[in-house]
Motif scaffolding. Sequence first.
Motif, mmCIF file in Angstrom:
data_model
loop_
_atom_site.group_PDB
_atom_site.id
_atom_site.type_symbol
_atom_site.label_atom_id
_atom_site.label_comp_id
_atom_site.label_asym_id
_atom_site.label_seq_id
_atom_site.Cartn_x
_atom_site.Cartn_y
_atom_site.Cartn_z
ATOM 1 N N ALA A 69 0.834 -1.205 0.000
ATOM 2 C CA ALA A 69 0.000 0.000 0.000
ATOM 3 C C ALA A 69 0.873 1.262 0.000
ATOM 4 C CB ALA A 69 -0.918 -0.005 1.220
ATOM 5 N N THR A 70 1.945 1.244 0.807
ATOM 6 C CA THR A 70 2.801 2.428 0.904
ATOM 7 C C THR A 70 3.514 2.702 -0.416
ATOM 8 O OG1 THR A 70 3.140 1.931 3.238
ATOM 9 C CG2 THR A 70 4.625 3.527 2.246
ATOM 10 N N ALA A 97 2.432 1.812 -3.397
ATOM 11 C CA ALA A 97 1.421 2.312 -4.337
ATOM 12 C C ALA A 97 1.283 3.819 -4.160
ATOM 13 C CB ALA A 97 0.087 1.609 -4.102
ATOM 14 N N ALA A 98 1.262 4.261 -2.894
ATOM 15 C CA ALA A 98 1.170 5.695 -2.607
ATOM 16 C C ALA A 98 2.440 6.423 -3.048
ATOM 17 C CB ALA A 98 0.914 5.920 -1.117
ATOM 18 N N LEU A 99 3.595 5.775 -2.882
ATOM 19 C CA LEU A 99 4.868 6.388 -3.276
ATOM 20 C C LEU A 99 4.909 6.631 -4.793
ATOM 21 C CD1 LEU A 99 7.795 7.193 -2.330
ATOM 22 C CD2 LEU A 99 8.482 4.905 -3.014
ATOM 23 N N VAL A 116 2.902 9.642 -5.426
ATOM 24 C CA VAL A 116 3.556 10.887 -5.001
ATOM 25 C C VAL A 116 4.692 11.256 -5.961
ATOM 26 C CG1 VAL A 116 4.967 11.912 -3.172
ATOM 27 C CG2 VAL A 116 2.885 10.674 -2.591
ATOM 28 N N LEU A 127 -6.353 2.377 -8.110
ATOM 29 C CA LEU A 127 -6.733 3.709 -7.615
ATOM 30 C C LEU A 127 -6.905 4.680 -8.782
ATOM 31 C CD1 LEU A 127 -4.523 4.179 -4.425
ATOM 32 C CD2 LEU A 127 -6.797 3.200 -4.640
ATOM 33 N N VAL A 143 19.240 3.213 -0.465
ATOM 34 C CA VAL A 143 18.195 2.883 0.510
ATOM 35 C C VAL A 143 18.560 1.609 1.280
ATOM 36 C CG1 VAL A 143 15.822 2.051 0.719
ATOM 37 C CG2 VAL A 143 16.307 4.059 -0.657
ATOM 38 N N ALA A 181 -3.592 2.260 0.930
ATOM 39 C CA ALA A 181 -2.878 3.034 -0.088
ATOM 40 C C ALA A 181 -3.460 4.443 -0.183
ATOM 41 C CB ALA A 181 -2.947 2.332 -1.437
ATOM 42 N N ILE A 182 -4.793 4.548 -0.197
ATOM 43 C CA ILE A 182 -5.425 5.865 -0.298
ATOM 44 C C ILE A 182 -5.018 6.729 0.891
ATOM 45 C CG2 ILE A 182 -7.635 7.077 -0.219
ATOM 46 C CD1 ILE A 182 -8.809 4.847 -1.859
ATOM 47 N N SER A 217 -2.337 6.456 2.634
ATOM 48 C CA SER A 217 -0.895 6.721 2.667
ATOM 49 C C SER A 217 -0.494 7.873 1.741
ATOM 50 C CB SER A 217 -0.123 5.465 2.251
ATOM 51 O OG SER A 217 -0.410 4.422 3.138
ATOM 52 N N ILE A 218 -1.344 8.174 0.744
ATOM 53 C CA ILE A 218 -0.955 9.199 -0.235
ATOM 54 C C ILE A 218 -0.699 10.562 0.421
ATOM 55 C CG2 ILE A 218 -1.686 10.492 -2.284
ATOM 56 C CD1 ILE A 218 -3.086 7.896 -3.194
ATOM 57 N N LEU A 265 2.571 10.405 2.501
ATOM 58 C CA LEU A 265 3.804 10.424 1.716
ATOM 59 C C LEU A 265 3.997 11.761 1.002
ATOM 60 C CD1 LEU A 265 4.339 6.890 0.206
ATOM 61 C CD2 LEU A 265 5.135 7.885 2.323
ATOM 62 N N ALA A 266 2.893 12.402 0.603
ATOM 63 C CA ALA A 266 3.014 13.716 -0.034
ATOM 64 C C ALA A 266 3.615 14.709 0.962
ATOM 65 C CB ALA A 266 1.650 14.200 -0.521
ATOM 66 N N ARG A 268 11.961 17.577 0.569
ATOM 67 C CA ARG A 268 12.379 18.596 -0.406
ATOM 68 C C ARG A 268 12.830 19.872 0.306
ATOM 69 N NH1 ARG A 268 7.899 18.955 -3.592
ATOM 70 N NH2 ARG A 268 8.336 16.878 -4.380
ATOM 71 N N LEU A 316 13.270 9.987 0.935
ATOM 72 C CA LEU A 316 11.837 9.776 0.736
ATOM 73 C C LEU A 316 11.498 8.286 0.801
ATOM 74 C CD1 LEU A 316 8.991 10.793 -0.044
ATOM 75 C CD2 LEU A 316 9.661 10.583 -2.434
ATOM 76 N N VAL A 317 12.299 7.466 0.098
ATOM 77 C CA VAL A 317 12.002 6.031 0.048
ATOM 78 C C VAL A 317 12.275 5.374 1.399
ATOM 79 C CG1 VAL A 317 12.584 3.852 -1.072
ATOM 80 C CG2 VAL A 317 12.399 5.929 -2.440
ATOM 81 N N ALA A 341 9.434 6.233 3.512
ATOM 82 C CA ALA A 341 8.258 5.460 3.114
ATOM 83 C C ALA A 341 8.343 4.047 3.685
ATOM 84 C CB ALA A 341 8.151 5.420 1.593
ATOM 85 N N GLN A 369 7.742 4.088 7.393
ATOM 86 C CA GLN A 369 6.306 4.303 7.593
ATOM 87 C C GLN A 369 5.539 2.998 7.336
ATOM 88 O OE1 GLN A 369 3.784 6.571 7.958
ATOM 89 N NE2 GLN A 369 2.203 5.531 6.753
#
Lengths: 202, 202
Positions: free
Chosen positions: A29-30, A32-34, A37, A82, A189, B146-147, B149-150, B153-154, B161, B180-181, B184, B187
């Motif tokens: 899930a994470t 997918a969100a990444l 983003v 999504l 990473v 996933a929804i 998490s968006i 992550l944003a 940044r 970022l990764v 993620a 998280q």
Amino acid sequence: MTHPVSTEPSTHAPPARWTVGASDAARIATFAALIAVLGMPGSIAFFGNAVPITLQTLGVMLAGALLGAWRGALAVGTFLVLVAAGLPLLAGGRGGLGVFVGPSVGYLVGFVAGAAVVGWLVERARRTTLPGVVVACLVGGVLVVYAFGIPAQAVITGVPVETVARLSLVFLPGDLLKALLAATVTVGVVRAYPPAAPAARR
Amino acid sequence: MSTTDVATRAEVGSVLHRAPAGAKLVGLAVASGALLLVRSPTGVLLAAVAVLAAYAAGRVGPRAAWSQLRPLRWVVPVIFVVQWLTLGPAQAAVLSARLVMLVALAALVMLTTRTSAVLAAIERGLAPLGRLGVDVGRVALVLSLAIRSIPVLAALATRVRDAGRARGRERDVRAFAVPLVVGALRQADALGDALRARGLDD
């Protein structure tokens, strides 16, 4: 902490053969969100072709390289569901069912296969090395994605495959760069967060 | 669903707004399939009339329609020119019109259906896979995770940044992507632990 895609039956009836554990569900899930983003900060759309450039394909390669074949493909699949549901997550704020009948649908399907191939190749390597991941990202993230994308675009637009392939060459430098970047990021990473490497944990 | 909810939607929406999402998705698939069989200019004209009638039935105005078709504004002219050169003007017109209508139909479903309803319909559509051993409940869990998490992550991407900018490395994609990764993944793994703590077994 090893959580491969679980094929054991869950405790609930009826037994599910195809399921993922809680940790895998969270990672899928994470990622997918990444991927969503990474498609957000302004995409560079080229005039001469139908498919815009962003870091989104970087997310696809990373999903395969860091989650492995199965979970990487599932993460991309989740992202696409999504998108199909209408969330504007594709590069350039596109989304909805329209993109699945548009000229770039082949690339979207190719993302799933591409993540799986990147993951499969990275899992085969004994250690996560830069050259190894570069090769995996080139084969899975570029070759496989194009192999799905170009014929589909040709069929949908009615333009001969060779013409579409020639037009798609515009994207090749960017994609080569992204494969290199995805490999650098993967190695970085894994070094910064060792539990990241799926291959090392098998 | 409460009765007031149904009442409000009945007042606001059209027949298409009220139709169940699953039925609309099946209808879209059938209509798209039929549209792909259209090859003659007369057929395209008839199809265009049908699409316009569907938009009228959905009471979708030109502005809302344009918001969905906007991504095609560069793609279609370019494809049209290439098709003209390779296949001749008549074929080019038929193929381009068909492409616009396919996307327009999908857009109509998107404009008259909530994202949550589409997701619910997709989950219901997957239910028969449960008999094949697919853990459908887990699919629904991954989609909703996933929804959620968006935005998380944003926000993480914005923080990373900003941190990069503070160090004068805003142009370094690697200095953006690695933190970022890693963030993620951390998280995701925290989320997995939280799920397990709540009894979602691995």
